[in-house]
Design a protein around this motif. Structure first.
Motif, PDB file in Angstrom:
ATOM      1  N   MET A 120      13.259 -58.103 -60.512  1.00 48.54           N
ATOM      2  CA  MET A 120      13.750 -59.351 -59.926  1.00 48.54           C
ATOM      3  C   MET A 120      14.372 -60.214 -61.024  1.00 48.54           C
ATOM      4  O   MET A 120      13.768 -60.402 -62.068  1.00 48.54           O
ATOM      5  N   PHE A 121      15.572 -60.708 -60.780  1.00 44.85           N
ATOM      6  CA  PHE A 121      16.266 -61.524 -61.777  1.00 44.85           C
ATOM      7  C   PHE A 121      15.871 -62.984 -61.594  1.00 44.85           C
ATOM      8  O   PHE A 121      16.075 -63.567 -60.534  1.00 44.85           O
ATOM      9  N   GLU A 122      15.278 -63.580 -62.638  1.00 47.17           N
ATOM     10  CA  GLU A 122      14.839 -64.965 -62.564  1.00 47.17           C
ATOM     11  C   GLU A 122      15.744 -65.839 -63.424  1.00 47.17           C
ATOM     12  O   GLU A 122      16.187 -65.439 -64.497  1.00 47.17           O
ATOM     13  N   ILE A 123      16.016 -67.043 -62.966  1.00 43.75           N
ATOM     14  CA  ILE A 123      16.827 -67.979 -63.747  1.00 43.75           C
ATOM     15  C   ILE A 123      16.351 -69.401 -63.508  1.00 43.75           C
ATOM     16  O   ILE A 123      16.060 -69.790 -62.374  1.00 43.75           O
ATOM     17  N   ASP A 124      16.228 -70.182 -64.598  1.00 45.58           N
ATOM     18  CA  ASP A 124      15.835 -71.579 -64.509  1.00 45.58           C
ATOM     19  C   ASP A 124      17.091 -72.426 -64.582  1.00 45.58           C
ATOM     20  O   ASP A 124      17.798 -72.443 -65.591  1.00 45.58           O
ATOM     21  N   LEU A 125      17.423 -73.097 -63.489  1.00 48.16           N
ATOM     22  CA  LEU A 125      18.628 -73.911 -63.432  1.00 48.16           C
ATOM     23  C   LEU A 125      18.395 -75.337 -63.926  1.00 48.16           C
ATOM     24  O   LEU A 125      19.291 -76.168 -63.891  1.00 48.16           O
ATOM     25  N   SER A 151      18.485 -52.752 -58.549  1.00 45.01           N
ATOM     26  CA  SER A 151      17.844 -52.043 -59.650  1.00 45.01           C
ATOM     27  C   SER A 151      18.338 -52.609 -60.962  1.00 45.01           C
ATOM     28  O   SER A 151      19.459 -53.123 -61.051  1.00 45.01           O
ATOM     29  N   ALA A 152      17.491 -52.533 -61.984  1.00 41.14           N
ATOM     30  CA  ALA A 152      17.854 -53.062 -63.287  1.00 41.14           C
ATOM     31  C   ALA A 152      19.121 -52.377 -63.792  1.00 41.14           C
ATOM     32  O   ALA A 152      19.283 -51.173 -63.657  1.00 41.14           O
ATOM     33  N   GLY A 153      20.012 -53.172 -64.349  1.00 45.42           N
ATOM     34  CA  GLY A 153      21.231 -52.607 -64.898  1.00 45.42           C
ATOM     35  C   GLY A 153      22.424 -52.707 -63.973  1.00 45.42           C
ATOM     36  O   GLY A 153      23.568 -52.619 -64.428  1.00 45.42           O
ATOM     37  N   GLN A 154      22.199 -52.893 -62.676  1.00 45.03           N
ATOM     38  CA  GLN A 154      23.325 -53.045 -61.760  1.00 45.03           C
ATOM     39  C   GLN A 154      23.824 -54.489 -61.795  1.00 45.03           C
ATOM     40  O   GLN A 154      23.054 -55.425 -61.997  1.00 45.03           O
ATOM     41  N   MET A 155      25.127 -54.642 -61.602  1.00 46.09           N
ATOM     42  CA  MET A 155      25.768 -55.943 -61.720  1.00 46.09           C
ATOM     43  C   MET A 155      26.475 -56.323 -60.420  1.00 46.09           C
ATOM     44  O   MET A 155      26.963 -55.450 -59.698  1.00 46.09           O
ATOM     45  N   VAL A 215      27.027 -52.978 -58.329  1.00 44.01           N
ATOM     46  CA  VAL A 215      27.634 -51.782 -58.917  1.00 44.01           C
ATOM     47  C   VAL A 215      27.000 -51.476 -60.266  1.00 44.01           C
ATOM     48  O   VAL A 215      26.370 -52.342 -60.890  1.00 44.01           O
ATOM     49  N   ASP A 216      27.155 -50.229 -60.701  1.00 47.11           N
ATOM     50  CA  ASP A 216      26.728 -49.880 -62.046  1.00 47.11           C
ATOM     51  C   ASP A 216      27.586 -50.651 -63.039  1.00 47.11           C
ATOM     52  O   ASP A 216      28.770 -50.928 -62.779  1.00 47.11           O
ATOM     53  N   LYS A 217      27.002 -50.998 -64.164  1.00 43.53           N
ATOM     54  CA  LYS A 217      27.742 -51.784 -65.146  1.00 43.53           C
ATOM     55  C   LYS A 217      29.000 -51.034 -65.592  1.00 43.53           C
ATOM     56  O   LYS A 217      28.924 -49.890 -66.030  1.00 43.53           O
ATOM     57  N   PRO A 218      30.169 -51.671 -65.473  1.00 42.35           N
ATOM     58  CA  PRO A 218      31.411 -51.021 -65.920  1.00 42.35           C
ATOM     59  C   PRO A 218      31.353 -50.704 -67.411  1.00 42.35           C
ATOM     60  O   PRO A 218      30.712 -51.427 -68.188  1.00 42.35           O
TER      61      PRO A 218
END
Length: 204
Positions: free
Chosen positions: A1-6, A135-139, A168-171
């Motif tokens: 899970m991607f967490e971000i503090d705004l 999944s980790a690594g996908q953008m 998508v997978d990271k370019p």
């Protein structure tokens, strides 16, 4: 899970992506458009509204920017320790901002590094959607859908609203070092090998 503090309570890339709410003063970019800047050249970037572009979450930085508003003078940045830890405002003239690498098509990369209410509002609306990262690594491949007005006590601006078209997978252009197929060690000199002995049960 991607967490971000705004906070709600430098790069070798020479192409920059920017949002222009009112259009650029030189008339090169119309209002409510993204544009690419390389040196003094500015070109509108309609792809943001058509097929979209990929943003590299691994490169995302948030922080505070202070600009003197003088052409040719780079703004000052104070970056947060991480995207899930927002530091306090350094001073009165500092604005929240972000920096993130973007794959803009044709194997090219641009840096979106900008501050202000418009860009921060964009990130505020996008951030919750990052938690859907499969999944980790996908953008996320994001596409602008509209421009929303943002009113203040005095004046107003508008900010771009994005949808995540797909993950998508990271370019390759966003990868670094060996992951991108780039040699990270000095090449060793090639020496001519001695003639090999050929046998039926030996492979080379």
């Amino acid at each position: 899970m991607f967490e971000i503090d705004l906070g709600n309570t430098g790069s070798d890339i020479n192409t920059f992506l920017s949002w222009s709410a009112r259009g650029t003063q030189d008339g090169a970019v119309r209002a409510k458009n993204f544009y690419l800047r390389e040196g003094a050249a500015k070109d509108e970037y309609p792809t943001a509204k058509t097929t979209g572009f990929v943003i590299d979450l691994d490169s995302l930085k948030t922080g505070w920017q202070k600009s003197e508003g003088i052409q040719g003078v780079a703004p000052e940045w104070k970056w947060n320790p991480s995207v899930n830890q927002m530091m306090g405002k350094p001073g009165e003239d500092w604005k929240k901002g972000m920096s993130i690498k973007c794959a803009i098509g044709s194997g090219k990369v641009a840096m979106w590094e900008q501050a202000g209410a418009a860009v921060w509002s964009t990130l505020t609306e996008l951030a919750p959607k990052f938690k859907d990262q499969p999944s980790a690594g996908q953008m996320p491949l994001i596409k602008m859908t509209e421009a929303k007005e943002l009113k203040f006590t005095k004046g107003s601006t508008c900010y771009p609203v994005f949808e995540i078209v797909k993950w998508v997978d990271k370019p390759d252009c966003l990868k670094e070092g060996a992951a991108a197929g780039i040699a990270t060690e000095e090449a060793k000199p090639v020496t001519e090998a001695a003639p090999a002995v050929t046998t039926d049960d030996m492979e080379f």
